[in-house]
Design a protein around this motif. Structure first.
Motif, short mmCIF file in Angstrom:
data_model
loop_
_atom_site.label_atom_id
_atom_site.label_comp_id
_atom_site.label_asym_id
_atom_site.label_seq_id
_atom_site.Cartn_x
_atom_site.Cartn_y
_atom_site.Cartn_z
N UNK A 140 -7.86 3.56 -4.01
CA UNK A 140 -6.91 4.26 -3.23
C UNK A 140 -7.49 5.00 -1.87
N UNK A 141 -8.89 5.44 -1.80
CA UNK A 141 -9.18 6.12 -0.58
C UNK A 141 -10.46 5.15 -0.13
N UNK A 167 0.84 -1.30 -0.04
CA UNK A 167 0.02 -0.03 0.14
C UNK A 167 0.80 1.35 -0.01
N UNK A 225 -6.81 1.62 1.56
CA UNK A 225 -6.26 2.66 1.23
C UNK A 225 -4.82 2.86 0.93
N UNK A 226 -4.48 3.81 -0.28
CA UNK A 226 -2.88 3.63 -0.25
C UNK A 226 -2.67 4.44 -1.68
#
Lengths: 348, 359
Positions: free
Chosen positions: A344-345, A9, A88-89
């Motif tokens: 991602x979020x 991540x 996330x990441x």
């Protein structure tokens, strides 16, 4: 069922084999050394490094987790599912892990489990060694706090599948605030451990009493950008020599401000939710002084307290595997692995 | 062999001291600046300026602008009337060269034939400190020979010269490769009307300034700014480049941009470098929030997925936008609508937002 887990991540390339909460192997290819010259996560390098290392890291996790000296096919034969962090990441980093997981799952006909990285940090508190120690049972509900470079979130964990975020940062994460304060003082990355050392050296004094953001707000939100601004303003006009002389005290005071907010908000959350078990995960909880504060809080509030082993505070794949085990027990497998995409979020 | 010192944060004062000593001897120093590597010499020292023009093969009569450390030094060098002052306040400190009537305090060879002088008051702490400590204006010409391109890295550049040329350089301060930015925008204020002599990356024509006294106000300004641009996103992405010191409010601004299109959970992407948000909005399909805080090397910008993100109906916000110097050409190729936002501290609560966009 043994699970092969992968996490990419942020700046760690990580893979692990777990069975239930037992960690059979946990391999990190820490990129900290690679990042240090630039003072932070270095994204493209992180992506390239993930790509270059992921296969070797997975192989090592299998060697240690199910036995070396055998073919990959034999090793994967013992694995029941492949778990991977979906978010996330950082998008370009997450992609590497997801692609690897998809390929492995397809090649060896295994189901895929998509895991939220934050759930992983919460489950890191419940990790067991190879022999199943410590052997306390999971007793939901828990109040969870994730406190890392990228996150500061208070979560009510109702059961293995049901989470509710009750408080989170409105701007910067606690770990990010510590990193940036260190950077403002000309220190390297990661800033947290350096601040811990310097604050230790002056007995955690709080000479400067920086503001405690959101402390009086009635909700469970965090905000650290105002503290960062206050700190910036305070040291801006200071001559270099004075900054150096006052360095340990400045950073100790900064750390106290961050930690006080974490403790007070957690206390408020405990009282509001009336939960009696507290689990704190994430990179910042590696800080021994913060652990002391949480122990004090737990005693004061009469709650049970769970921390991860220090080796599991930062990003790792073992925690992803443990969280995946819970999902697997409820048959929460990815229905169409080919379509699995990074988020991602991703929220809890 | 030219004397070279490498710049690192920890010994910047030592670097400045070494450069000061060289300048005092009338030497020419190759030094990083806000645009490219510059050739610094004492603008009041005839010998120093001669050495500089010999190195540059500079034709006589072609003026050279100077760095000043602050407003006080600027006024000592050039005459500023009230209307010019108002314009200057909008532009400086910033990536501009402003031409004004000279007070004849510098070597006449660097002034124009009409007696004007180009002055640069920039936002580049290392130059500001150097000029301040030196106490005299320093020449601000880029480290190249006349007619050739500006230099963004110094290691290969220096060795390329014949020894005779090399001997004219007293010191090289190597800060590694600099982001590729175009030269400063040159603005002539000596005439009736403001005239742009050379177009750099920045354009003052459409700039506006806002004062914000709270994070809420900063968000409101951001929301107001975004709206008129959204309609134009059908032909290319809308890109906000937000710069400012740590804690100035860049993330707060990005939150306002997000709220304008219905995204209310924007947080700092520092740790992960970028966050993407799906957007439900008639004109915008995606918000991508980058933080270039950790990005130091322009090679790495290629691998952040920026090009792929530059699509019609996408809204992008970059924090530490000035580090994206190299990205400007990428933005242009994708037909981006660029909006520059610079946030400055005025005091503990007040921020000045300078907004400009290329026409």
């Amino acid at each position: 069922m043994k699970i092969l887990a992968i996490d990419t991540s942020a700046d760690e390339t990580a893979s692990a084999v777990v069975e239930g909460r037992r960690i059979l192997s946990n391999v990190l290819y820490s990129q900290i050394e690679l990042h240090r010259p630039w003072g932070g996560i270095y994204p493209a390098l992180a992506k390239r490094a993930h790509e270059q290392r992921i296969d070797a890291v997975v192989k090592k996790a299998l060697d240690r987790g199910v036995g070396a000296g055998r073919s990959m096919t034999k090793q994967m034969g013992e694995i029941g599912a492949v778990a991977v962090t979906q978010g996330p990441g950082l998008a370009v980093a997450l992609e590497v892990g997801i692609k690897t997981a998809k390929t492995l799952a397809q090649t060896y006909a295994k189901p895929v489990i998509a895991v939220n990285h934050l759930a992983g940090h919460l489950y890191s508190c419940f990790a067991q060694n190879r022999n199943g120690k410590p052997d306390f049972p999971l007793r939901f509900p828990y109040l969870g706090l994730i406190v890392s470079g990228g996150h500061t979130e208070l979560v009510v964990m109702r059961d293995e599948l049901k989470y509710e975020v009750v408080g989170q940062t409105r701007d910067d994460a606690a770990g990010e605030a510590l990193d940036k304060a260190a950077k403002l003082m000309g220190l390297g990355y990661p800033g947290g451990p350096v601040i811990e050392r310097l604050a230790d050296s002056v007995g955690h004094q709080d000479q400067y009493r920086f503001p405690r953001p959101m402390l009086n707000a009635r909700d469970l939100s965090f905000s650290f950008s105002g503290l960062k601004t206050a700190f910036y303003y305070f040291v801006k006009e200071m001559p270099a020599s004075e900054k150096n002389r006052r360095l340990p005290h400045l950073l100790s005071s900064f750390q106290e401000a961050v930690f006080t907010v974490l403790i007070k908000k957690t206390q408020l959350a405990l009282r509001r939710t009336k939960l009696t078990r507290l689990a704190v995960g994430g990179g910042v909880i590696a800080n021994r002084h913060l652990r002391r504060y949480f122990r004090q809080l737990a005693r004061q509030e009469g709650v049970e307290l769970y921390f991860p082993y220090k080796s599991l505070t930062g990003d790792n794949a073992a925690m992803i595997g443990i969280a995946a085990g819970c999902l697997a027990r409820h048959s929460r497998f990815v229905t169409d692995p080919a379509a699995l995409d990074r988020v991602p979020r991703l929220a809890l | 062999m030219i004397r070279t010192i490498k710049l690192s944060d920890s010994d910047s004062q030592k670097v400045i001291d070494t450069a000061l000593a060289c300048l005092r001897r009338g030497g020419v120093v190759v030094f990083p600046s806000d645009t490219a590597y510059g050739l610094l010499a004492d603008a009041t020292n005839l010998q120093a300026v001669k050495t500089l023009t010999r190195f540059k093969d500079r034709p006589a009569g072609k003026p050279i602008s100077v760095f000043v450390s602050d407003w006080k030094m600027l006024r000592e060098l050039v005459k500023v009337d009230a209307s010019q002052e108002a314009t200057l306040r909008r532009l400086l400190p910033g990536p501009f060269t402003v031409i004004l009537p000279s007070r004849r305090r510098v070597v006449s060879a660097i002034e124009s034939q009409t007696g004007s002088l180009g002055v640069r008051l920039i936002r580049f702490p290392l130059i500001n400190r150097l000029v301040k400590q030196y106490g005299q204006p320093l020449t601000a010409t880029s480290a190249n020979l006349s007619g050739s391109a500006p230099r963004y890295r110094i290691d290969t550049f220096v060795r390329r010269f014949p020894e005779k040329k090399q001997a004219l350089i007293g010191l090289v301060v190597d800060a590694g490769p600099l982001p590729r930015r175009r030269p400063s925008t040159v603005i002539d204020l000596t005439g009736e009307k403001l005239q742009i002599i050379r177009q750099g990356d920045w354009q003052p024509a459409s700039s506006k300034t806002y004062l914000s006294r709270s994070p809420g106000a900063t968000k409101a300004i951001a929301k107001k700014l975004v709206d008129p641009f959204l309609a134009r996103s059908s032909t290319g992405p809308v890109v906000f480049l937000v710069s400012g010191a740590l804690g100035a409010g860049k993330t707060v601004f990005a939150q306002g941009v997000g709220e304008a299109v219905g995204v209310d959970n924007v947080v700092s992407p520092t740790f992960t470098v970028a966050y993407e948000y799906p957007v439900r909005h008639p004109l915008i399909s995606r918000l991508i929030h980058f933080d270039l805080y950790h990005v130091r090397h322009h090679d790495e910008l290629e691998h952040l997925g920026i090009k792929a993100a530059l699509q019609p109906h996408h809204l992008l916000v970059f924090e530490w936008g000035e580090k994206g110097g190299d990205l400007l050409s990428v933005f242009q190729k994708q037909n981006s609508r660029l909006v520059y936002v610079e946030i400055q501290y005025v005091d503990g609560v007040t921020r000045k937002l300078s907004v400009s966009c290329r026409l």
